[in-house]
Design a protein around this motif. Structure first.
Motif, PDB file in Angstrom:
ATOM      1  N   LYS A 236       0.823  -1.223   0.000  1.00  0.00           N
ATOM      2  CA  LYS A 236       0.000   0.000   0.000  1.00  0.00           C
ATOM      3  C   LYS A 236       0.851   1.265   0.000  1.00  0.00           C
ATOM      4  CE  LYS A 236      -1.261   1.790   3.740  1.00  0.00           C
ATOM      5  NZ  LYS A 236      -1.814   1.860   5.107  1.00  0.00           N
ATOM      6  N   ASP A 237       1.886   1.293   0.853  1.00  0.00           N
ATOM      7  CA  ASP A 237       2.656   2.533   0.984  1.00  0.00           C
ATOM      8  C   ASP A 237       3.298   2.927  -0.345  1.00  0.00           C
ATOM      9  OD1 ASP A 237       1.902   2.683   3.564  1.00  0.00           O
ATOM     10  OD2 ASP A 237       3.741   1.816   4.393  1.00  0.00           O
ATOM     11  N   LEU A 238       3.790   1.928  -1.083  1.00  0.00           N
ATOM     12  CA  LEU A 238       4.401   2.227  -2.381  1.00  0.00           C
ATOM     13  C   LEU A 238       3.363   2.734  -3.369  1.00  0.00           C
ATOM     14  CD1 LEU A 238       6.886  -0.746  -2.966  1.00  0.00           C
ATOM     15  CD2 LEU A 238       7.416   1.654  -2.549  1.00  0.00           C
ATOM     16  N   ILE A 239       2.217   2.042  -3.411  1.00  0.00           N
ATOM     17  CA  ILE A 239       1.198   2.385  -4.413  1.00  0.00           C
ATOM     18  C   ILE A 239       0.558   3.736  -4.103  1.00  0.00           C
ATOM     19  CG2 ILE A 239      -1.054   1.699  -5.354  1.00  0.00           C
ATOM     20  CD1 ILE A 239      -0.096  -1.155  -5.349  1.00  0.00           C
ATOM     21  N   PHE A 240       0.232   3.971  -2.825  1.00  0.00           N
ATOM     22  CA  PHE A 240      -0.378   5.253  -2.476  1.00  0.00           C
ATOM     23  C   PHE A 240       0.653   6.382  -2.531  1.00  0.00           C
ATOM     24  CE2 PHE A 240      -4.760   4.679  -0.501  1.00  0.00           C
ATOM     25  CZ  PHE A 240      -4.975   3.471  -1.126  1.00  0.00           C
ATOM     26  N   GLY A 241       1.916   6.057  -2.234  1.00  0.00           N
ATOM     27  CA  GLY A 241       2.971   7.066  -2.267  1.00  0.00           C
ATOM     28  C   GLY A 241       3.279   7.499  -3.685  1.00  0.00           C
ATOM     29  N   LYS A 242       3.327   6.526  -4.588  1.00  0.00           N
ATOM     30  CA  LYS A 242       3.606   6.854  -5.979  1.00  0.00           C
ATOM     31  C   LYS A 242       2.920   5.828  -6.890  1.00  0.00           C
ATOM     32  CE  LYS A 242       7.121   9.070  -7.762  1.00  0.00           C
ATOM     33  NZ  LYS A 242       8.441   9.450  -8.273  1.00  0.00           N
ATOM     34  N   PRO A 243       1.653   6.100  -7.222  1.00  0.00           N
ATOM     35  CA  PRO A 243       0.939   5.168  -8.107  1.00  0.00           C
ATOM     36  C   PRO A 243       1.582   5.180  -9.490  1.00  0.00           C
ATOM     37  CG  PRO A 243      -0.340   7.179  -7.772  1.00  0.00           C
ATOM     38  CD  PRO A 243       0.837   7.255  -6.842  1.00  0.00           C
ATOM     39  N   LEU A 244       1.810   4.008 -10.064  1.00  0.00           N
ATOM     40  CA  LEU A 244       2.465   3.957 -11.371  1.00  0.00           C
ATOM     41  C   LEU A 244       1.492   3.678 -12.515  1.00  0.00           C
ATOM     42  CD1 LEU A 244       5.827   2.089 -10.624  1.00  0.00           C
ATOM     43  CD2 LEU A 244       5.352   4.541 -10.699  1.00  0.00           C
ATOM     44  N   HIS A 245       0.315   3.121 -12.202  1.00  0.00           N
ATOM     45  CA  HIS A 245      -0.657   2.911 -13.282  1.00  0.00           C
ATOM     46  C   HIS A 245      -1.558   4.147 -13.398  1.00  0.00           C
ATOM     47  CE1 HIS A 245      -3.789   1.253 -15.800  1.00  0.00           C
ATOM     48  NE2 HIS A 245      -2.961   0.259 -16.077  1.00  0.00           N
ATOM     49  N   PRO A 246      -1.769   4.643 -14.616  1.00  0.00           N
ATOM     50  CA  PRO A 246      -2.623   5.825 -14.764  1.00  0.00           C
ATOM     51  C   PRO A 246      -4.015   5.655 -14.138  1.00  0.00           C
ATOM     52  CG  PRO A 246      -1.420   5.442 -16.788  1.00  0.00           C
ATOM     53  CD  PRO A 246      -1.120   4.264 -15.892  1.00  0.00           C
ATOM     54  N   TYR A 247      -4.538   4.434 -14.092  1.00  0.00           N
ATOM     55  CA  TYR A 247      -5.850   4.259 -13.457  1.00  0.00           C
ATOM     56  C   TYR A 247      -5.743   4.462 -11.948  1.00  0.00           C
ATOM     57  CZ  TYR A 247     -10.197   2.215 -11.836  1.00  0.00           C
ATOM     58  OH  TYR A 247     -11.406   2.015 -11.211  1.00  0.00           O
TER      59      TYR A 247
END
Ligand SMILES: Nc1ncnc2c1ncn2[C@@H]1O[C@H](COP(=O)(O)OP(=O)(O)O)[C@@H](O)[C@H]1O
Ligand code: SF4
Ligand SMILES: [Mg+2]
Length: 341
Positions: A236-247
């Motif tokens: 979660k921390d990685l995805i919320f910190g820097k989402p890489l998928h445009p969606y």
């Protein structure tokens, strides 16, 4: 230690006929989804309405069988009918609307004893002791045992549903939008209860929500779904910190509580395509601000980039950008502020 749940390439296709002579139409509600969850951890499944979250939940609870893929629960092959009996107890489900699933003619005590009547040979007195103990754990008093579901508030009814789900000591709890129907203040209480229970019992959670503010509060890992496919999956921390998928970027951008924009609907970038007519290339191509000819022609595989899995041809590009929201799309329901701990 192996994960409590391991799902590999799960597929669920619904077939329907519009008329006696028509060809059956195929809807891939879940198009090959993989994940694992360890004991004591929470995987959140997020995405807009219709992306396949509840179908995935029904596959993991063994309510429905996948058309393809493998599923292991607590070290056993969950798709082997010989294991179904024991595994049904291992996984329990809590729904968005507990009122629909609580029998209005039974008292709370009877509702909590019911799983024990069906699955154990405990006597009445022992069942009552266990039901009262579980009520206490979810914050209900002994005086509530004789009352009927309609006599409770929405938050209390969700506590009853959670208590019932825990009566057979499951190892995995699947919560499908468990707080979406509750007021914000009550949401926080139920989320805190789920966190407490996870610590007490070492439960694994599969937590389904379209509300990223809620997910932020209690998930360890996140799997973002779009049209039946995982588009981003990881810590979660990685995805919320820097989402890489445009969606994912767009979902976060339409969540004001997480720093997103106030008027997501003004920023609408088109509708989700029909699940009966999924784009051939990238599933997000019809709404993506970064779409290219390559995206329309070739479906990007889910691959490791920046510590998580992403299904975008250009994921690396976003790794180098400063963390910021880049676009917005309409949320399935109006976003709510993040609950306070
Ligand atoms: N029993 C069913 N028969 C046919 N189509 C279904 C069935 N259940 C779900 N679907 C379709 O599968 C897709 C995913 O639905 P669902 O899993 O309920 O999504 P979500 O929970 O993310 O809103 C939707 O297009 C939905 O219409
Ligand atoms: S592959 Fe292309 S269309 Fe799909 S998310 Fe990435 S940039 Fe957008
Ligand atoms: Mg659903």
């Amino acid at each position: 230690m192996s994960p409590l749940v391991t799902a590999k390439d799960l597929v669920r296709v619904y077939r329907s006929k519009s008329g006696p002579l028509s060809k059956p139409q195929e809807l891939r509600a879940v198009g090959g989804v993989s994940f694992s969850i360890d004991a004591g951890r929470t995987l959140a499944i997020v995405g807009e309405s219709g992306c396949g979250k509840s179908t995935l939940a029904r596959l993991i609870t063994l309510i429905e069988k996948p058309d393809a893929g493998t599923l292991s629960l607590d070290g056993a092959d969950a798709l082997d009918p010989a294991n179904a009996g024991t595994l049904r107890r291992t996984v329990q489900l809590v729904f968005q609307n507990p009122y629909g699933s609580l029998n209005p003619r039974k008292t709370v005590g009877q509702i909590l004893e019911e799983p024990l009547i069906i699955n154990t040979s405990l006597r009445k007195a022992e069942r009552q002791v266990q039901a009262l103990a579980m009520m206490q754990r979810v914050g209900l008093g002994p005086e509530h045992a004789r009352r009927y579901p309609h006599m409770f508030s929405g938050g209390q009814r969700q506590r009853i549903a959670i208590a019932r789900a825990l009566m057979l000591q499951p190892k995995l709890l699947i919560a499908d939008e468990p707080v979406s129907a509750l007021d914000v203040s009550v949401q926080a209480q139920v989320l805190n209860l789920l966190l407490d229970l996870q610590q007490q019992f070492g439960l694994a959670y599969m937590f389904i929500s379209h509300d990223l503010a809620v997910v932020q509060y209690l998930a360890h890992d996140v799997l973002v779904m779009y049209l039946g496919l995982a588009v981003e999956h990881g810590p979660k921390d990685l995805i919320f910190g820097k989402p890489l998928h445009p969606y994912t970027q767009a979902l976060l951008a339409s969540t004001p509580a997480l720093g997103g924009m106030r008027h997501p609907h003004k920023m609408a970038k088109g509708e989700v395509p029909s699940p009966l007519d999924v784009p051939k290339g990238c599933v997000f191509a019809t709404r993506c601000p970064h779409v290219t000819d390559l995206c329309r022609a070739e479906r990007p595989p889910l691959r490791p980039v920046g510590g998580r899995l992403v299904a975008c041809h250009y994921a690396e590009r976003f790794l180098d950008e400063p963390a910021q929201v880049v676009s917005s799309i309409p949320a399935a329901q109006s976003p709510r502020p993040q609950p306070s701990p």
